[in-house]
Each structure stands twice: as C-alpha cells, then as structure tokens.
Design a protein around this motif. Sequence first.
Motif, PDB file in Angstrom:
ATOM      1  N   GLY A  94       0.765  -1.265  -0.065  1.00 59.53           N
ATOM      2  CA  GLY A  94       0.157  -0.084   0.072  1.00 59.53           C
ATOM      3  C   GLY A  94       0.707   1.366  -0.032  1.00 59.53           C
ATOM      4  N   PHE A 120      -4.772  14.047   4.661  1.00 65.59           N
ATOM      5  CA  PHE A 120      -5.001  12.460   4.919  1.00 65.59           C
ATOM      6  C   PHE A 120      -4.603  12.259   6.268  1.00 65.59           C
ATOM      7  N   ALA A 196      -2.834   9.431  -4.630  1.00 63.32           N
ATOM      8  CA  ALA A 196      -3.744   8.332  -4.437  1.00 63.32           C
ATOM      9  C   ALA A 196      -4.732   8.234  -5.542  1.00 63.32           C
ATOM     10  N   TYR A 197      -5.094   9.565  -5.740  1.00 63.47           N
ATOM     11  CA  TYR A 197      -6.522   9.621  -6.872  1.00 63.47           C
ATOM     12  C   TYR A 197      -6.142  10.060  -8.097  1.00 63.47           C
ATOM     13  N   LYS A 227      -7.400   2.557  -5.455  1.00 67.38           N
ATOM     14  CA  LYS A 227      -8.469   3.399  -5.880  1.00 67.38           C
ATOM     15  C   LYS A 227      -8.945   3.114  -7.178  1.00 67.38           C
ATOM     16  N   ARG A 235      -3.290  -4.660  -1.523  1.00 67.72           N
ATOM     17  CA  ARG A 235      -2.188  -3.700  -0.838  1.00 67.72           C
ATOM     18  C   ARG A 235      -0.967  -3.425  -1.574  1.00 67.72           C
TER      19      ARG A 235
HETATM   20  C1  LIG Z   1      -6.618   5.777  -0.039  1.00 68.90           C
HETATM   21  C2  LIG Z   1      -5.491   6.607   0.086  1.00 68.90           C
HETATM   22  C3  LIG Z   1      -3.964   6.367   0.015  1.00 68.90           C
HETATM   23  C4  LIG Z   1      -3.884   4.552  -0.293  1.00 68.90           C
HETATM   24  O1  LIG Z   1      -3.611   3.854   0.626  1.00 68.90           O
HETATM   25  P1  LIG Z   1      -3.223   2.516   0.483  1.00 68.90           P
HETATM   26  O2  LIG Z   1      -2.279   2.187   1.585  1.00 68.90           O
HETATM   27  O3  LIG Z   1      -2.223   2.723  -0.744  1.00 68.90           O
HETATM   28  O4  LIG Z   1      -4.301   1.406   0.201  1.00 68.90           O
HETATM   29  C5  LIG Z   1      -3.028   7.134   0.395  1.00 68.90           C
HETATM   30  N1  LIG Z   1      -3.278   8.452   0.378  1.00 68.90           N
HETATM   31  C6  LIG Z   1      -4.491   9.034   0.353  1.00 68.90           C
HETATM   32  C7  LIG Z   1      -4.627  10.684   0.350  1.00 68.90           C
HETATM   33  C8  LIG Z   1      -5.637   8.009   0.115  1.00 68.90           C
HETATM   34  O5  LIG Z   1      -6.699   8.586   0.331  1.00 68.90           O
END
Ligand SMILES: *Cc1c(COP(=O)(O)O)cnc(C)c1O
Length: 373
Positions: A94, A120, A196-197, A227, A235
């Motif tokens: 992840g 975040f 992430a997005y 995402k 992960r």
């Molecule tokens: C969902 C998200 C992540 C991703 O987390 P993972 O560990 O890759 O599942 C990272 N940063 C942000 C801002 C998120 O919203």
Amino acid sequence: MTDSQTISNLAPQPKPWIEAIHAYVPGKSKSADGKPLIKLSANENPLGTSQAALDARAQAVAPSLYPDPDSVALRGALGELHGIDPVRILCGTGSGEILGIAASAYAGPGDEILYVRYGFSLYEIVAQRCGATPVIAPDADYGTDVDTLLSHVTERTRVVFVANPNNPTGSFLPRGEIARLHAALPADVLLVIDQAYAEYVAPEDDDGALALAAAHNNVLVTRTFSKAYGLAGERVGWATASTDVIGVLNRIRGPFPLNNTAQATTLAAVKDQAFVEQSRLHNLAERTRFAAKIAAMGNHGLRAIPSEANFVLVLFEGALTGETAYNGLADRGYIVRWLPGQGLPQALRITIGKPADMDAIATGLREMAEAAK
Ligand SMILES: *Cc1c(COP(=O)(O)O)cnc(C)c1O
C-alpha cells in the motif's frame, strides 16, 4: 492474573510519541447494530476490478514460494506506462507503507512534518510514529493554499505532505501551484506528493508531480492500486523519486512488500488501462451528476466541495447536521464517512458509487433536509 504480573508491576514502556498516536480509523462496512450496509466510506471502486487482473490473480506463483523481493516485472510495467526508469520506482504494501518509511527516513524527534488541515489522516500517524512534530497549516475553505503552507515551513521542516487530489476534501492544486510550492521549498525538504487519486484526474489536468520527481532530488510521488485500479485488498502502492531517495527507502522497506498474488494481479492491472479509463469516466459522470444534486440543495445549507477524486465532501451548514444525515443514510442502507475526529463534524465524505446508489443518497439527503428544522 498471569505469573509475570505477580512477579513485577514493571512493563515495557512505549516511546511517549508512540503513546500519543490515535490509530488509523478505516471506513466502516456495517451499521452500529451490525447490519451490512452499502459501503461508500472507503473510496473503493464501484466497478470492482479489471477481469484481466482477476484472471492473473488465479495464476499467481504458489504461496509456498517467496515472492520477488523487488517486484521487477511490476516496476518494469509501471516504468513503461509512465515513462520512468524502473530504478526510480519503489513498491510498497500500500502507499501507506511508503508514506511511513518516507517520514522515518527523513524526519525524527525535533524535526517537523508539515501538511494542511483536513489532509489525509495517516500523515499525523506517520509523523508521530517517527517522533517528529506534526505541523498543521490552516486550510483555505477546505482546500490547500500554497502560501499558507509555505508560511509554516521552518528550519526544522524535513517533510511536507500534499495529497493531490486531497482526501477527505477532494480539492486539487493545479500544476502551476504544485510547481510554485516546490520552487519555494528549501532543497533539503522532501516534498511528498500523494497521488492516490491521480488516475481520476483528466490527463490534460495532470499536476506535473511525476515530472518534478524526475527532475529534482527532493520530490517523492506516491501512487496506489487501491482506488481507480480497484485493488484495495491486494495492498499495493508505489512511488517514484530520484535514485538517491529511492535507494534510501529501499534500505528500510519490508523485505518482501508485495506477495505473489499482489504482484501478479497488479502487473495485469497495469496492462489493462481500458479498465482504469472506464473507472475514471464512470466516476466523472457520477460525481458531476451527484454534485449538481447537492448544489440544488444549497437552500438547505448543503454544499459540495469541488472534487477531482472519487468522492465528494458534502458540508451541512443548515438545519440538517452531518451527524443526522450520517445516521439517516445508514437507516436507508448506506454507510458513508463522518469525520468528527478530523475536525469535520459538519461534513460527510461520500464515495462515488453506482448510479442508483448515488440517486438514493441524493433523494435521502433531500428528504432529510426538507424535514429538518
Ligand atoms: C486511499 C489513500 C491512500 C492509499 O492507501 P493504500 O495504503 O495505498 O491503500 C494514500 N493516500 C491517500 C490520500 C488516500 O486517500
């Protein structure tokens, strides 16, 4: 009482900065009374996963064998897709794992890690985990203001985290603002741009972070398969920076961060960009439709923060409160994200789901808003 407790009252003491941590709170999938609900609380992909990726997952290397410690095939595919030398790519369990090792590689007790309010929630945890001091710059109507962020940089700042688009607000800094932020930061501060997005952003609106990471040695860009790729359960995250920064992170990462199915599944997912594009277009259409429905409830004090991500942060500034709306949606079968712990009791973060679900949520919010006094 156990033997050890009868012998001594001494117990291992965690470091004080570890004791101060409030553990990460994941999105829920059940109501308080245990009833299963449609989950729009964790920004998962309503289209599921690429079929090619699922097929590859079934063919993964046997679990009796250790996985490739360096995820060579996946890094090669990511490098090809994004035009990055795979030497500058690191994979992690992840992207959350990568955010954590980046903080601990470059900051510790006495250092500061900077991010914006309503950033975040993991940034606070990874900063505290390595003993650094979290510094939170005020937001600008729930968005990130580059000048405000810069005004909180001190000589102790070691890492700056910016999620772009940001979670939980969905707000987005355009390329020029990201470039301006980077240009004004001291060269010995690591700028972490958490993308992430990013797959939800239209290609022409790209924020330029990958190019910054290629050109400078103080930029780390993180990405995830959780995402738009629809692989949260596998992960897998990845990051790119200079060879120096990637080399440092490789020294402290887990020895086998990606298991066999994670590597096989994500490799096939990278090669199925049609699924990613379908996810982006579905999200764009539904987010646009949903945001318009929220805008039509402005007379009831509802307001959607403009989002470039796969969720919308809806503010409740009238008679209907965030808490009442949260409970009312749960009664209607939907779990969304209410974030009083992040200072957002007046807001719900709602993941963009299937069209019928978004319609039902908008209808439910209207009913509740009209009934509220
Ligand atoms: C969902 C998200 C992540 C991703 O987390 P993972 O560990 O890759 O599942 C990272 N940063 C942000 C801002 C998120 O919203």
